[in-house]
Scaffold this motif. Structure first.
Motif, PDB file in Angstrom:
ATOM      1  N   ARG A  45      -0.706   6.987  -4.245  1.00  0.00           N
ATOM      2  CA  ARG A  45      -0.959   6.867  -5.680  1.00  0.00           C
ATOM      3  C   ARG A  45      -0.112   7.877  -6.435  1.00  0.00           C
ATOM      4  O   ARG A  45      -0.006   9.028  -6.048  1.00  0.00           O
ATOM      5  CB  ARG A  45      -2.441   7.125  -5.965  1.00  0.00           C
ATOM      6  CG  ARG A  45      -2.822   6.845  -7.415  1.00  0.00           C
ATOM      7  CD  ARG A  45      -4.262   7.197  -7.681  1.00  0.00           C
ATOM      8  NE  ARG A  45      -4.370   8.637  -7.933  1.00  0.00           N
ATOM      9  CZ  ARG A  45      -5.518   9.298  -7.996  1.00  0.00           C
ATOM     10  NH1 ARG A  45      -6.666   8.672  -7.811  1.00  0.00           N
ATOM     11  NH2 ARG A  45      -5.525  10.584  -8.228  1.00  0.00           N
ATOM     12  N   ILE A  91       0.878  -1.175   0.000  1.00  0.00           N
ATOM     13  CA  ILE A  91       0.000   0.000   0.000  1.00  0.00           C
ATOM     14  C   ILE A  91       0.906   1.212   0.000  1.00  0.00           C
ATOM     15  O   ILE A  91       1.804   1.328   0.830  1.00  0.00           O
ATOM     16  CB  ILE A  91      -0.949   0.002   1.215  1.00  0.00           C
ATOM     17  CG1 ILE A  91      -1.913  -1.183   1.111  1.00  0.00           C
ATOM     18  CG2 ILE A  91      -1.705   1.329   1.295  1.00  0.00           C
ATOM     19  CD1 ILE A  91      -2.855  -1.329   2.279  1.00  0.00           C
ATOM     20  N   ARG A  92       0.663   2.103  -0.970  1.00  0.00           N
ATOM     21  CA  ARG A  92       1.527   3.276  -1.126  1.00  0.00           C
ATOM     22  C   ARG A  92       0.713   4.427  -1.698  1.00  0.00           C
ATOM     23  O   ARG A  92      -0.378   4.234  -2.232  1.00  0.00           O
ATOM     24  CB  ARG A  92       2.704   2.957  -2.031  1.00  0.00           C
ATOM     25  CG  ARG A  92       2.304   2.578  -3.445  1.00  0.00           C
ATOM     26  CD  ARG A  92       3.516   2.448  -4.352  1.00  0.00           C
ATOM     27  NE  ARG A  92       3.192   1.955  -5.668  1.00  0.00           N
ATOM     28  CZ  ARG A  92       2.654   2.657  -6.654  1.00  0.00           C
ATOM     29  NH1 ARG A  92       2.324   3.928  -6.479  1.00  0.00           N
ATOM     30  NH2 ARG A  92       2.421   2.108  -7.833  1.00  0.00           N
ATOM     31  N   TRP A 149      -4.271   6.617  -2.193  1.00  0.00           N
ATOM     32  CA  TRP A 149      -3.377   5.483  -1.997  1.00  0.00           C
ATOM     33  C   TRP A 149      -3.884   4.318  -2.830  1.00  0.00           C
ATOM     34  O   TRP A 149      -5.082   4.215  -3.126  1.00  0.00           O
ATOM     35  CB  TRP A 149      -3.358   5.051  -0.537  1.00  0.00           C
ATOM     36  CG  TRP A 149      -2.765   6.043   0.393  1.00  0.00           C
ATOM     37  CD1 TRP A 149      -1.489   6.065   0.887  1.00  0.00           C
ATOM     38  CD2 TRP A 149      -3.415   7.185   0.977  1.00  0.00           C
ATOM     39  NE1 TRP A 149      -1.312   7.138   1.717  1.00  0.00           N
ATOM     40  CE2 TRP A 149      -2.488   7.840   1.801  1.00  0.00           C
ATOM     41  CE3 TRP A 149      -4.703   7.716   0.883  1.00  0.00           C
ATOM     42  CZ2 TRP A 149      -2.782   8.987   2.519  1.00  0.00           C
ATOM     43  CZ3 TRP A 149      -5.015   8.859   1.594  1.00  0.00           C
ATOM     44  CH2 TRP A 149      -4.053   9.489   2.406  1.00  0.00           C
ATOM     45  N   HIS A 155      -7.926   0.890  -4.017  1.00  0.00           N
ATOM     46  CA  HIS A 155      -7.728   2.340  -4.113  1.00  0.00           C
ATOM     47  C   HIS A 155      -8.545   3.027  -3.028  1.00  0.00           C
ATOM     48  O   HIS A 155      -9.628   2.562  -2.664  1.00  0.00           O
ATOM     49  CB  HIS A 155      -8.219   2.807  -5.480  1.00  0.00           C
ATOM     50  CG  HIS A 155      -8.125   4.279  -5.709  1.00  0.00           C
ATOM     51  ND1 HIS A 155      -9.076   5.175  -5.253  1.00  0.00           N
ATOM     52  CD2 HIS A 155      -7.186   5.017  -6.351  1.00  0.00           C
ATOM     53  CE1 HIS A 155      -8.722   6.392  -5.611  1.00  0.00           C
ATOM     54  NE2 HIS A 155      -7.582   6.332  -6.274  1.00  0.00           N
ATOM     55  N   SER A 198      -4.078   3.572   6.007  1.00  0.00           N
ATOM     56  CA  SER A 198      -3.199   4.599   5.426  1.00  0.00           C
ATOM     57  C   SER A 198      -3.823   5.973   5.534  1.00  0.00           C
ATOM     58  O   SER A 198      -3.136   6.959   5.827  1.00  0.00           O
ATOM     59  CB  SER A 198      -2.896   4.270   3.960  1.00  0.00           C
ATOM     60  OG  SER A 198      -2.143   3.087   3.877  1.00  0.00           O
ATOM     61  N   LEU A 258      -7.311  -5.735   2.394  1.00  0.00           N
ATOM     62  CA  LEU A 258      -6.857  -4.552   1.654  1.00  0.00           C
ATOM     63  C   LEU A 258      -7.665  -3.307   1.999  1.00  0.00           C
ATOM     64  O   LEU A 258      -7.094  -2.217   2.125  1.00  0.00           O
ATOM     65  CB  LEU A 258      -6.900  -4.813   0.153  1.00  0.00           C
ATOM     66  CG  LEU A 258      -6.010  -5.934  -0.362  1.00  0.00           C
ATOM     67  CD1 LEU A 258      -6.104  -6.052  -1.871  1.00  0.00           C
ATOM     68  CD2 LEU A 258      -4.581  -5.721   0.065  1.00  0.00           C
ATOM     69  N   ALA A 276      -3.392  -0.135  -3.325  1.00  0.00           N
ATOM     70  CA  ALA A 276      -2.829  -1.430  -2.944  1.00  0.00           C
ATOM     71  C   ALA A 276      -2.411  -2.072  -4.255  1.00  0.00           C
ATOM     72  O   ALA A 276      -3.220  -2.186  -5.183  1.00  0.00           O
ATOM     73  CB  ALA A 276      -3.871  -2.275  -2.222  1.00  0.00           C
ATOM     74  N   GLY A 326      -6.449  -2.065   5.213  1.00  0.00           N
ATOM     75  CA  GLY A 326      -5.120  -1.483   5.046  1.00  0.00           C
ATOM     76  C   GLY A 326      -5.161  -0.121   4.391  1.00  0.00           C
ATOM     77  O   GLY A 326      -4.443   0.802   4.799  1.00  0.00           O
ATOM     78  N   LEU A 327      -5.990   0.013   3.367  1.00  0.00           N
ATOM     79  CA  LEU A 327      -6.130   1.310   2.703  1.00  0.00           C
ATOM     80  C   LEU A 327      -6.695   2.349   3.666  1.00  0.00           C
ATOM     81  O   LEU A 327      -6.196   3.484   3.734  1.00  0.00           O
ATOM     82  CB  LEU A 327      -7.010   1.180   1.460  1.00  0.00           C
ATOM     83  CG  LEU A 327      -6.352   0.453   0.286  1.00  0.00           C
ATOM     84  CD1 LEU A 327      -7.407  -0.022  -0.711  1.00  0.00           C
ATOM     85  CD2 LEU A 327      -5.325   1.347  -0.393  1.00  0.00           C
TER      86      LEU A 327
END
Length: 144
Positions: free
Chosen positions: A6, A3-4, A48, A59, A89, A82, A50, A85-86
């Motif tokens: 975008r 996860i980072r 962000w 997203h 973030s 996910l 995944a 996790g998103l």
């Protein structure tokens, strides 16, 4: 899976992931004329993704006023945490409570948010039409 934030170069892969979600779940209800623009509304502050092996699996976006938006996970990637996790973030990037709205038709999303501790504070009618042909019923939530 990573996860980072975008990157603009991710948008085409995000559109493909969104297309998978739309085919499976009708989210969004109507496919946007400009899906890249739909993923980047004017009030978007951050987003962000995944990703795994070059594919976008999920997203989420955050508006300038602290609203979670454009959260989705592709059907094949569900059940792997996910969405949580998103949202994690987003929560890490913002102090204080967040808000979101979800269509009453999104029963799985509603169940997820409520299991995750989000609290429904009100409901309203949207200015867009749901799958039944009437103004969508939106539920508004705040994070705990």
């Amino acid at each position: 899976m990573l996860i980072r934030p975008r990157d603009p170069a991710d948008l085409d892969a995000c559109v493909e992931a969104l297309a998978q979600v739309h085919r499976a779940d009708r989210y969004p209800v109507d496919w946007p004329d400009d899906p890249r623009g739909w993923l980047s509304p004017a009030d978007l502050a951050s987003a962000w993704i995944a990703a795994e092996a070059g594919a976008v699996l999920g997203h989420v976006g955050l508006t300038r006023d602290g609203e979670v938006t454009r959260l989705f996970v592709t059907p094949a990637a569900r059940g792997r945490g996910l969405a949580a996790g998103l949202l994690g973030s987003v929560r890490a990037a913002v102090r204080g409570p967040l808000k979101l709205e979800v269509s009453a038709e999104g029963e799985a999303a509603i169940a997820f948010y409520e299991r995750s501790g989000w609290r429904r504070v009100r409901s309203s009618r949207a200015d867009w039409i749901n799958a039944g042909g009437e103004p969508a019923l939106l539920h508004h939530y705040v994070s705990s």
